[in-house]
Design a protein around this motif. Structure first.
Motif, PDB file in Angstrom:
ATOM      1  N   GLN B 172      12.888 -16.402 -40.588  1.00  0.00           N
ATOM      2  CA  GLN B 172      13.054 -14.953 -40.382  1.00  0.00           C
ATOM      3  C   GLN B 172      12.368 -14.179 -41.517  1.00  0.00           C
ATOM      4  OE1 GLN B 172      17.413 -15.020 -40.100  1.00  0.00           O
ATOM      5  NE2 GLN B 172      17.212 -13.914 -38.150  1.00  0.00           N
ATOM      6  N   ILE B 173      12.486 -14.711 -42.732  1.00  0.00           N
ATOM      7  CA  ILE B 173      11.843 -14.053 -43.884  1.00  0.00           C
ATOM      8  C   ILE B 173      10.328 -14.100 -43.705  1.00  0.00           C
ATOM      9  CG2 ILE B 173      11.423 -14.244 -46.389  1.00  0.00           C
ATOM     10  CD1 ILE B 173      14.305 -15.332 -46.635  1.00  0.00           C
ATOM     11  N   ARG B 174       9.845 -15.279 -43.289  1.00  0.00           N
ATOM     12  CA  ARG B 174       8.405 -15.423 -43.064  1.00  0.00           C
ATOM     13  C   ARG B 174       7.916 -14.403 -42.036  1.00  0.00           C
ATOM     14  NH1 ARG B 174       5.003 -19.812 -43.728  1.00  0.00           N
ATOM     15  NH2 ARG B 174       6.762 -21.089 -44.321  1.00  0.00           N
ATOM     16  N   ASP B 175       8.657 -14.310 -40.937  1.00  0.00           N
ATOM     17  CA  ASP B 175       8.277 -13.404 -39.851  1.00  0.00           C
ATOM     18  C   ASP B 175       8.331 -11.939 -40.326  1.00  0.00           C
ATOM     19  OD1 ASP B 175       7.605 -12.901 -37.082  1.00  0.00           O
ATOM     20  OD2 ASP B 175       9.630 -12.026 -36.927  1.00  0.00           O
ATOM     21  N   PHE B 176       9.393 -11.605 -41.054  1.00  0.00           N
ATOM     22  CA  PHE B 176       9.559 -10.240 -41.576  1.00  0.00           C
ATOM     23  C   PHE B 176       8.367  -9.866 -42.471  1.00  0.00           C
ATOM     24  CE2 PHE B 176      10.978  -7.754 -45.317  1.00  0.00           C
ATOM     25  CZ  PHE B 176      11.314  -6.561 -44.705  1.00  0.00           C
ATOM     26  N   MET B 177       8.005 -10.796 -43.354  1.00  0.00           N
ATOM     27  CA  MET B 177       6.935 -10.490 -44.305  1.00  0.00           C
ATOM     28  C   MET B 177       5.572 -10.408 -43.639  1.00  0.00           C
ATOM     29  SD  MET B 177       7.995 -12.078 -47.870  1.00  0.00           S
ATOM     30  CE  MET B 177       6.621 -11.210 -48.536  1.00  0.00           C
ATOM     31  N   LEU B 178       5.345 -11.311 -42.674  1.00  0.00           N
ATOM     32  CA  LEU B 178       4.061 -11.280 -41.957  1.00  0.00           C
ATOM     33  C   LEU B 178       3.888  -9.958 -41.230  1.00  0.00           C
ATOM     34  CD1 LEU B 178       3.868 -14.934 -40.554  1.00  0.00           C
ATOM     35  CD2 LEU B 178       2.258 -13.866 -42.163  1.00  0.00           C
ATOM     36  N   ARG B 179       4.964  -9.535 -40.575  1.00  0.00           N
ATOM     37  CA  ARG B 179       4.885  -8.288 -39.806  1.00  0.00           C
ATOM     38  C   ARG B 179       4.771  -7.069 -40.724  1.00  0.00           C
ATOM     39  NH1 ARG B 179       9.837  -8.904 -35.845  1.00  0.00           N
ATOM     40  NH2 ARG B 179       9.311  -6.794 -35.197  1.00  0.00           N
ATOM     41  N   LEU B 180       5.511  -7.110 -41.826  1.00  0.00           N
ATOM     42  CA  LEU B 180       5.446  -6.003 -42.784  1.00  0.00           C
ATOM     43  C   LEU B 180       4.033  -5.888 -43.364  1.00  0.00           C
ATOM     44  CD1 LEU B 180       6.988  -3.824 -44.457  1.00  0.00           C
ATOM     45  CD2 LEU B 180       7.421  -5.592 -46.172  1.00  0.00           C
ATOM     46  N   GLY B 181       3.475  -7.046 -43.743  1.00  0.00           N
ATOM     47  CA  GLY B 181       2.123  -7.072 -44.313  1.00  0.00           C
ATOM     48  C   GLY B 181       1.098  -6.528 -43.340  1.00  0.00           C
ATOM     49  N   GLN B 182       1.261  -6.895 -42.090  1.00  0.00           N
ATOM     50  CA  GLN B 182       0.321  -6.452 -41.053  1.00  0.00           C
ATOM     51  C   GLN B 182       0.407  -4.940 -40.849  1.00  0.00           C
ATOM     52  OE1 GLN B 182       0.843  -8.600 -37.395  1.00  0.00           O
ATOM     53  NE2 GLN B 182      -0.853  -7.529 -36.391  1.00  0.00           N
ATOM     54  N   GLU B 183       1.639  -4.452 -40.750  1.00  0.00           N
ATOM     55  CA  GLU B 183       1.842  -3.004 -40.542  1.00  0.00           C
ATOM     56  C   GLU B 183       1.237  -2.192 -41.692  1.00  0.00           C
ATOM     57  OE1 GLU B 183       2.913  -1.489 -38.010  1.00  0.00           O
ATOM     58  OE2 GLU B 183       4.209  -2.851 -36.880  1.00  0.00           O
ATOM     59  N   LEU B 184       1.510  -2.640 -42.910  1.00  0.00           N
ATOM     60  CA  LEU B 184       1.040  -1.896 -44.081  1.00  0.00           C
ATOM     61  C   LEU B 184      -0.473  -1.963 -44.193  1.00  0.00           C
ATOM     62  CD1 LEU B 184       3.798  -2.926 -46.687  1.00  0.00           C
ATOM     63  CD2 LEU B 184       3.591  -0.752 -45.480  1.00  0.00           C
ATOM     64  N   ASN B 185      -1.022  -3.133 -43.925  1.00  0.00           N
ATOM     65  CA  ASN B 185      -2.477  -3.293 -43.993  1.00  0.00           C
ATOM     66  C   ASN B 185      -3.177  -2.398 -42.980  1.00  0.00           C
ATOM     67  OD1 ASN B 185      -5.083  -4.955 -42.980  1.00  0.00           O
ATOM     68  ND2 ASN B 185      -4.738  -5.201 -45.174  1.00  0.00           N
ATOM     69  N   GLU B 186      -2.620  -2.359 -41.766  1.00  0.00           N
ATOM     70  CA  GLU B 186      -3.222  -1.512 -40.720  1.00  0.00           C
ATOM     71  C   GLU B 186      -3.184  -0.037 -41.110  1.00  0.00           C
ATOM     72  OE1 GLU B 186      -1.270  -2.455 -37.057  1.00  0.00           O
ATOM     73  OE2 GLU B 186      -2.265  -4.413 -36.899  1.00  0.00           O
ATOM     74  N   ALA B 187      -2.163   0.330 -41.878  1.00  0.00           N
ATOM     75  CA  ALA B 187      -2.046   1.731 -42.314  1.00  0.00           C
ATOM     76  C   ALA B 187      -2.862   2.002 -43.584  1.00  0.00           C
ATOM     77  CB  ALA B 187      -0.578   2.051 -42.562  1.00  0.00           C
ATOM     78  N   GLY B 188      -3.548   0.978 -44.098  1.00  0.00           N
ATOM     79  CA  GLY B 188      -4.319   1.139 -45.338  1.00  0.00           C
ATOM     80  C   GLY B 188      -3.419   1.374 -46.536  1.00  0.00           C
ATOM     81  N   CYS B 189      -2.200   0.852 -46.430  1.00  0.00           N
ATOM     82  CA  CYS B 189      -1.205   1.064 -47.486  1.00  0.00           C
ATOM     83  C   CYS B 189      -1.114  -0.162 -48.397  1.00  0.00           C
ATOM     84  CB  CYS B 189       0.150   1.357 -46.830  1.00  0.00           C
ATOM     85  SG  CYS B 189       1.481   1.572 -48.015  1.00  0.00           S
ATOM     86  N   THR B 190      -1.325   0.049 -49.671  1.00  0.00           N
ATOM     87  CA  THR B 190      -1.227  -1.030 -50.655  1.00  0.00           C
ATOM     88  C   THR B 190       0.205  -1.082 -51.161  1.00  0.00           C
ATOM     89  OG1 THR B 190      -3.476  -0.450 -51.296  1.00  0.00           O
ATOM     90  CG2 THR B 190      -2.289  -1.958 -52.754  1.00  0.00           C
ATOM     91  N   SER B 191       0.765  -2.298 -51.205  1.00  0.00           N
ATOM     92  CA  SER B 191       2.189  -2.367 -51.530  1.00  0.00           C
ATOM     93  C   SER B 191       2.499  -3.372 -52.631  1.00  0.00           C
ATOM     94  CB  SER B 191       2.992  -2.724 -50.277  1.00  0.00           C
ATOM     95  OG  SER B 191       2.515  -3.925 -49.723  1.00  0.00           O
TER      96      SER B 191
END
Lengths: 195, 271
Positions: B172-191
């Motif tokens: 679940q953590i893996r899935d959460f992080m993958l999806r979070l990373g994808q969303e932020l990357n698509e928004a051009g957001c550095t985190s």
């Protein structure tokens, strides 16, 4: 000619970015020390827009500041990095123009405090006085100290800061002298000036 | 509150290699951290859209580094968001006010936004100790919507560890992080995601899975020398960057984080 007059002239003639060792004779330490303070803080330090960052490891900043006041150095022209008061448990009344490092062994922290003061109080003419290499050598192994001087002096040189390193000379050439010779542009023997 | 328009992420240009011997390399758009030494290590900054773990034990300066990253970004016109899980925003801002680089205007103008995630959990009805897959999806959508609606270009999650306490299973953590990373990357957001670590060397996150998914890891730690403690920063990984792996001593000053090389004195492991 008195050593301080000659020394002041020599130091004023140095280009920005120079690193110079000032050799003091331990037998005439008090005279030489005062001559060095006079030349660095008053003669060079009184130049327009000059600011001195004084790293003190030998004596507490409060002591050097008392001497500087006797030389009419205004407080906004000098900042201290005091690396000795903490370990001497002499930290009760900190000076407003001083920043205190916990130990003379914290060499990186000393570098960072100098960096902080250079950024915090930018002046066209910056002078860094290191007082002294011998006191730093009491607390730090030679390898670390060499690395410290190599990095710090090169950094200051690249920023056109005049660096003066106080050194008490010994009878024979020591490891400290050899190490300093590698990083400074010039060594001035204060005892030989004016003779 | 009137929000300024969002600047779209720049398209990476290509330039020939400086020495002319290597084939042309893609120059990544960099998110300038604003901390001089760190930007220098990272070839100018973090690649735009990267998700980076800021790992370290308690009191190593993780939160302060992250706050400076956001403030410097907001000053450059990049809207920045601090998602706080562990500490109330009001307390964080109180701490921030001790730094000369922080200006209250940034918050008042909406360039720097603070959100308390526990309050958002309450509003979303996520009161259970362990989040279900559906609830994890709600958290992700909430973050995504905040980033999109506010035009966020820099985000800090403090801390990922606290979020992951409520996501128990590793997949679940893996899935959460993958999806979070994808969303932020698509928004051009550095985190920057703050990660607490224990004393075990070689681990940069609680579960281990976090450090494998992120694009970069910046490690903050304490080092001992003759009884004295030094705060150390080291970039462990940063995708798309030929970064230094050297250790640097850091100091948190009123004008921001300063860095100096960690002296070794000729010894491999330091002193």
């Amino acid at each position: 000619m008195a050593p301080e007059v000659d020394l002041g002239e020599r130091l004023r003639g140095l280009p920005s970015g120079s690193a110079v060792a000032l050799k003091l004779d331990p037998r005439e330490y008090a005279d030489h020390y005062f001559a060095v303070l006079n030349a660095t803080l008053r003669d060079v330090g009184s130049e327009t827009d000059a600011h001195t960052i004084y790293l003190t490891v030998t004596n507490p900043a409060a002591f050097v500041w008392t001497l500087a006041q006797a030389l009419d150095v205004p407080p906004d022209r000098i900042s201290f990095v005091d690396a000795i008061s903490h370990i001497m448990m002499n930290y009760a009344n900190p000076l407003p123009n001083a920043t205190y490092v916990e130990s003379p062994r914290a060499l990186e922290e000393i570098m960072l405090r100098i960096e902080y003061l250079l950024r915090r109080f930018p002046h066209p003419r910056e002078i860094v006085v290191i007082d002294s290499v011998n006191s730093l050598a009491i607390h730090n192994p030679p390898g670390l100290l060499s690395e410290f001087f190599h990095i710090l002096l090169n950094n200051l040189k690249s920023r056109q800061v005049l660096t003066l390193v106080l050194e008490t000379s010994e009878e024979e050439t020591t490891g400290i002298e050899q190490m300093l010779n590698l990083v400074v542009d010039e060594t001035i023997d204060v005892g030989r000036l004016g003779r | 509150m009137e929000l300024p328009p969002v600047t779209p992420p720049a398209t990476p240009p290509t330039t020939p290699a400086a020495d002319g011997l290597l084939p042309p390399a893609t120059v990544l758009d960099r998110c300038v951290v604003g901390i001089e030494g760190l930007d220098s290590i990272l070839e100018g900054g973090i690649p735009r859209g990267n998700m980076v773990l800021v790992a370290g034990s308690v009191g190593t300066g993780k939160t302060t580094l992250c706050l400076e990253f956001l403030v410097r970004g907001a000053e450059r016109g990049e809207r920045s968001l601090f998602l706080s899980v562990t500490e109330a925003s009001s307390k964080l801002m109180q701490n921030l006010s001790t730094f000369e680089f922080f200006h209250k205007d940034l918050v008042e103008q909406g360039s720097l936004v603070f959100v308390d995630l526990p309050k958002a959990y309450d509003r979303l009805g996520l009161g259970r100790e362990e989040l279900t897959n559906e609830e994890i999806g709600i958290v992700l959508r909430t973050i995504r919507d905040l980033v999109r609606s506010l035009g966020i270009r820099r985000l800090v999650l403090d801390s990922l560890t606290s979020v992951c306490y409520r996501i128990r299973r590793e997949e679940q953590i893996r899935d959460f992080m993958l999806r979070l990373g994808q969303e932020l990357n698509e928004a051009g957001c550095t985190s920057l995601l703050v990660s607490e670590i224990g004393p075990t060397p070689g681990r940069y996150s609680l579960h281990g899975v976090e450090e494998a998914i992120v694009d970069g890891v910046i490690l903050l730690s304490n080092s001992h020398r003759m009884g004295d403690i030094l705060r150390i920063l080291q970039v462990i990984k940063m995708r798309g960057t030929a970064h230094s792996h050297a250790q640097f001593v850091i100091q948190l000053t009123p004008i921001g984080l300063l860095m100096a090389p960690h002296l070794k004195g000729g010894q491999e492991g330091g002193t």
